[in-house]
Design a protein around this motif. Structure first.
Motif, mmCIF file in Angstrom:
data_model
loop_
_atom_site.group_PDB
_atom_site.id
_atom_site.type_symbol
_atom_site.label_atom_id
_atom_site.label_comp_id
_atom_site.label_asym_id
_atom_site.label_seq_id
_atom_site.Cartn_x
_atom_site.Cartn_y
_atom_site.Cartn_z
ATOM 1 N N GLY A 108 17.077 69.912 87.327
ATOM 2 C CA GLY A 108 15.796 70.534 87.613
ATOM 3 C C GLY A 108 14.885 70.313 86.423
ATOM 4 N N ILE A 109 14.479 71.414 85.780
ATOM 5 C CA ILE A 109 13.684 71.286 84.552
ATOM 6 C C ILE A 109 14.429 71.869 83.356
ATOM 7 C CG2 ILE A 109 11.485 71.321 85.775
ATOM 8 C CD1 ILE A 109 11.206 74.250 84.833
ATOM 9 N N ASP A 110 15.687 72.211 83.551
ATOM 10 C CA ASP A 110 16.521 72.714 82.461
ATOM 11 C C ASP A 110 17.462 71.605 82.002
ATOM 12 O OD1 ASP A 110 15.462 75.332 82.566
ATOM 13 O OD2 ASP A 110 16.732 75.774 84.293
ATOM 14 N N GLY A 111 17.655 71.527 80.709
ATOM 15 C CA GLY A 111 18.502 70.467 80.177
ATOM 16 C C GLY A 111 19.702 71.006 79.433
ATOM 17 N N CYS A 112 20.656 70.133 79.179
ATOM 18 C CA CYS A 112 21.808 70.469 78.351
ATOM 19 C C CYS A 112 22.186 69.227 77.537
ATOM 20 C CB CYS A 112 22.985 70.962 79.187
ATOM 21 S SG CYS A 112 23.718 69.718 80.253
ATOM 22 N N VAL A 113 22.752 69.450 76.367
ATOM 23 C CA VAL A 113 23.100 68.362 75.462
ATOM 24 C C VAL A 113 24.320 67.611 75.989
ATOM 25 C CG1 VAL A 113 23.898 67.818 73.128
ATOM 26 C CG2 VAL A 113 22.100 69.512 73.472
ATOM 27 N N VAL A 114 24.258 66.297 75.882
ATOM 28 C CA VAL A 114 25.356 65.425 76.290
ATOM 29 C C VAL A 114 25.750 64.560 75.100
ATOM 30 C CG1 VAL A 114 26.062 63.520 77.798
ATOM 31 C CG2 VAL A 114 24.638 65.368 78.698
ATOM 32 N N THR A 115 27.053 64.410 74.878
ATOM 33 C CA THR A 115 27.554 63.525 73.828
ATOM 34 C C THR A 115 28.008 62.214 74.458
ATOM 35 O OG1 THR A 115 28.298 65.397 72.482
ATOM 36 C CG2 THR A 115 29.224 63.241 71.971
ATOM 37 N N VAL A 116 27.411 61.114 74.011
ATOM 38 C CA VAL A 116 27.803 59.784 74.489
ATOM 39 C C VAL A 116 28.887 59.264 73.562
ATOM 40 C CG1 VAL A 116 27.031 57.429 74.929
ATOM 41 C CG2 VAL A 116 25.518 59.349 75.427
ATOM 42 N N VAL B 215 31.572 53.174 82.333
ATOM 43 C CA VAL B 215 30.937 54.454 82.027
ATOM 44 C C VAL B 215 31.560 55.521 82.909
ATOM 45 C CG1 VAL B 215 28.794 55.756 81.951
ATOM 46 C CG2 VAL B 215 28.771 53.329 81.393
ATOM 47 N N VAL B 216 32.092 56.578 82.294
ATOM 48 C CA VAL B 216 32.709 57.678 83.029
ATOM 49 C C VAL B 216 32.031 58.977 82.629
ATOM 50 C CG1 VAL B 216 34.922 56.505 83.235
ATOM 51 C CG2 VAL B 216 34.488 57.969 81.270
ATOM 52 N N GLY B 217 32.259 60.028 83.447
ATOM 53 C CA GLY B 217 31.675 61.340 83.140
ATOM 54 C C GLY B 217 30.602 61.754 84.121
ATOM 55 N N LEU B 218 30.819 61.524 85.416
ATOM 56 C CA LEU B 218 29.890 61.911 86.482
ATOM 57 C C LEU B 218 28.492 61.327 86.265
ATOM 58 C CD1 LEU B 218 30.773 65.619 87.392
ATOM 59 C CD2 LEU B 218 31.292 63.543 88.647
ATOM 60 N N ALA B 219 28.444 60.025 85.987
ATOM 61 C CA ALA B 219 27.161 59.347 85.807
ATOM 62 C C ALA B 219 26.610 58.914 87.154
ATOM 63 C CB ALA B 219 27.341 58.129 84.906
ATOM 64 N N ASP B 220 25.278 58.983 87.328
ATOM 65 C CA ASP B 220 24.682 58.564 88.591
ATOM 66 C C ASP B 220 24.479 57.050 88.591
ATOM 67 O OD1 ASP B 220 22.519 58.160 86.925
ATOM 68 O OD2 ASP B 220 21.059 59.054 88.287
ATOM 69 N N ASN C 89 32.122 57.454 77.565
ATOM 70 C CA ASN C 89 32.317 58.755 78.216
ATOM 71 C C ASN C 89 31.123 59.645 77.932
ATOM 72 O OD1 ASN C 89 33.628 60.978 79.526
ATOM 73 N ND2 ASN C 89 34.094 61.785 77.488
ATOM 74 N N LEU C 90 30.615 60.296 78.975
ATOM 75 C CA LEU C 90 29.497 61.228 78.851
ATOM 76 C C LEU C 90 30.065 62.643 78.915
ATOM 77 C CD1 LEU C 90 26.963 59.469 81.255
ATOM 78 C CD2 LEU C 90 27.334 59.079 78.818
ATOM 79 N N SER C 91 30.071 63.315 77.783
ATOM 80 C CA SER C 91 30.685 64.640 77.684
ATOM 81 C C SER C 91 29.609 65.735 77.593
ATOM 82 C CB SER C 91 31.574 64.677 76.429
ATOM 83 O OG SER C 91 32.110 65.954 76.225
ATOM 84 N N PRO C 92 29.791 66.848 78.312
ATOM 85 C CA PRO C 92 30.951 67.270 79.104
ATOM 86 C C PRO C 92 31.058 66.510 80.421
ATOM 87 C CG PRO C 92 29.204 68.905 79.270
ATOM 88 C CD PRO C 92 28.739 67.907 78.265
ATOM 89 N N ALA C 93 32.277 66.115 80.742
ATOM 90 C CA ALA C 93 32.499 65.247 81.895
ATOM 91 C C ALA C 93 32.281 65.953 83.222
ATOM 92 C CB ALA C 93 33.924 64.680 81.842
ATOM 93 N N GLY C 94 32.307 67.274 83.224
ATOM 94 C CA GLY C 94 32.180 68.015 84.480
ATOM 95 C C GLY C 94 30.760 68.197 84.974
#
Length: 512
Positions: A12-20, A33-38, A67-72
């Protein structure tokens, strides 16, 4: 070898930090590339390899896993290109772990860094996580620079990013001395001829964030008044500007060179607008007109022409102040704290109240129109006012030196009333009189003895609903605030009762 680069993703318009996280190990050359990527992120694999090679670097001839963490959590957006590319390049230098800097940007095949949508909410999310440095495309730098406590490093190509990270050539922090914003057009209430009752009503509405429904013949000035309401609303706070700019950034509606939305939005969707366009949605939910009008005005012209199902979808979001959109197991929330301003003719042909014209609507057409106009949604609009055509004498006097209240004068009254409300609700969950719930009404909106007696008589004799009863008390509170009166008196209640119109038929108008 392992590399870790910080970035962020939006829901939406809220974000969260992702570690690549990037790792290289023996095996056939392959980038995974893994971690629920579109799909957009997975396509990055085909863009990143030629971008790295065309930038003068070699691509690992081994198996690379990203890996894109958090993977969930689901991730989407082309801004993942840059952190993935830098993570892969750094593997050839023994790996890297950058904790105090976030990277965002889309990479072209030649290594150029392209701008992306949603930079401001992405930057807000990394700031919230304690990251104070952000590397992003040059064309997004002005937008991110509105965050005064962030160090923005603008880049144009991949080499510039790697040189900065490895200490070869540092990038200067971007400083924007003058932040551009949108400006209202040359609209002022001094241009409105007559309609003093309507002007008074919109002043009350702007002071307490009350919705308004204007009903009158075509050409009596409903649209003209509605378009000038933002000119009398209170100035936006810094945090409110960030909220609105974030929404427009995600929607890709920021104009060229516009860093921040500095004026209250005014949105006027056509009556053929779909549900998704009005409240937001889609396969990948995006904000609709209701969210684009957040902290501003949503103007529904020709309310009686909207589809009933479309209007009904707004009932809960208007009361709650947010829109909750669910897609499978995911949920997106968009803000929708708006001032609803609606306009409608008294009937389909528009001549019902005009003594000089004949209404051509049949009883069936009139009944159908009234059901739509006075349905559950309009009952949630605080103020209902009748507007008549402007008298000829008023038009003649308009060309003379007749004193008419301007938007600046009206805004001063609004600001004085808003100041009282901010003081009153400082340590509460309420923002203004319009946001009061049942508990807030009972605590802050009880009239004096005579005012309470008048409300009781109105409830018994005029058939008002409990919802309308509460709205009338909130309007009375705002009227008292405009007069700098801390107590709600009988005259405040009497004026509030003027702003509720019931169903209309050929015999005229009834109040409730």
């Amino acid at each position: 070898m392992l590399s870790k680069i910080r970035t962020a993703t939006l829901k939406g318009i809220d974000g969260c930090v992702v570690t690549v996280e990037a790792d290289i190990h023996r095996g056939l050359p392959l980038l995974t590339v893994v971690g629920l990527a579109d799909v957009t992120i997975k396509e990055a694999c085909k863009r990143i390899k030629p971008a790295i090679i065309n930038s003068g670097y070699s691509f690992p001839n081994e198996r690379v896993t990203v890996n894109l963490s958090p993977a969930g959590k689901r991730k989407e957006g082309s801004h993942f290109d840059l952190p993935i590319a830098v993570a892969i390049i750094s593997l050839q230098h023994g790996g890297i772990d950058i904790r105090d800097t976030a990277l965002m940007g889309e990479v072209s095949l030649d290594g150029k860094i392209n701008p992306v949508n949603g930079i401001l909410p992405l930057a807000l999310s990394v700031r919230k996580a304690g990251i104070k440095n952000i590397i992003l495309p040059l064309k997004n730098a002005q937008e991110a620079s509105v965050l005064k406590d962030m160090n923005v490093f603008p880049v144009t190509d991949l080499c510039q990013v790697t040189d900065h990270i490895f200490g070869i050539e540092k990038i200067k922090v971007y400083r924007c001395n003058e932040i551009s914003g949108n400006k209202n057009e040359n609209r002022d209430f001094s241009q409105v001829i007559g309609q003093e009752t309507a002007k008074r009503a919109v002043t009350i509405g702007a002071a307490g964030n009350h919705g308004i429904l204007m009903i009158g013949s075509p050409g009596c000035g409903k649209t003209m008044i509605a378009k000038r309401i933002p000119t009398i609303m209170p100035e936006l706070t810094y945090e409110e500007k960030l909220e609105i700019t974030g929404i427009y950034s995600v929607a890709g509606l920021l104009k060229q060179g516009q860093a921040i939305v500095s004026e209250r939005p005014f949105r006027d969707p056509h009556h053929t607008t779909s549900k998704a366009a009005l409240i937001g949605g889609g396969k990948k939910p995006r904000p609709g007109e209701l969210s684009l009008a957040h902290r501003g005005v949503l103007f529904l012209d020709e309310l009686g022409e909207f589809e009933s199902s479309v209007i009904d979808t707004m009932r809960q979001p208007v009361e709650d102040g947010f829109i909750r959109i669910k897609r499978q197991s995911d949920e997106v929330i968009f803000p929708s704290k708006v001032m609803i301003v609606a306009a409608a003719n008294p009937c389909r042909c528009g001549n019902l109240w005009d003594e000089k014209k004949v209404c051509t609507c049949t009883d069936r057409q009139l009944d159908n129109y009234m059901k739509k106009l006075y349905g559950p949604f309009s009952d949630r609009i605080d103020m209902h006012i009748k507007m008549s055509p402007v008298e000829g004498s008023e038009i003649i006097n308009a060309g003379r030196a007749v004193r008419v209240m301007s938007s600046n004068q009206m805004r001063k009254k609004v600001n004085d009333a808003v100041a009282l409300q901010r003081e009153r609700y400082r340590n509460t969950v309420y923002e203004n009189n319009g946001s009061l719930d049942e508990r807030g009404i009972k605590q802050f909106c009880m009239p004096d003895t005579n005012g309470l007696k008048l409300m009781s008589e109105a409830y018994e004799k005029m058939g008002i609903s409990m919802r309308a009863y509460g709205k009338l008390l909130k309007i009375s509170r705002t009227i008292a605030d405009l007069q700098q009166d801390r107590e709600i008196r009988e005259e405040h209640v009497a004026e509030a009762l003027m702003y509720r119109i019931s169903s209309v038929r050929n015999q005229g108008i009834r109040r409730f």
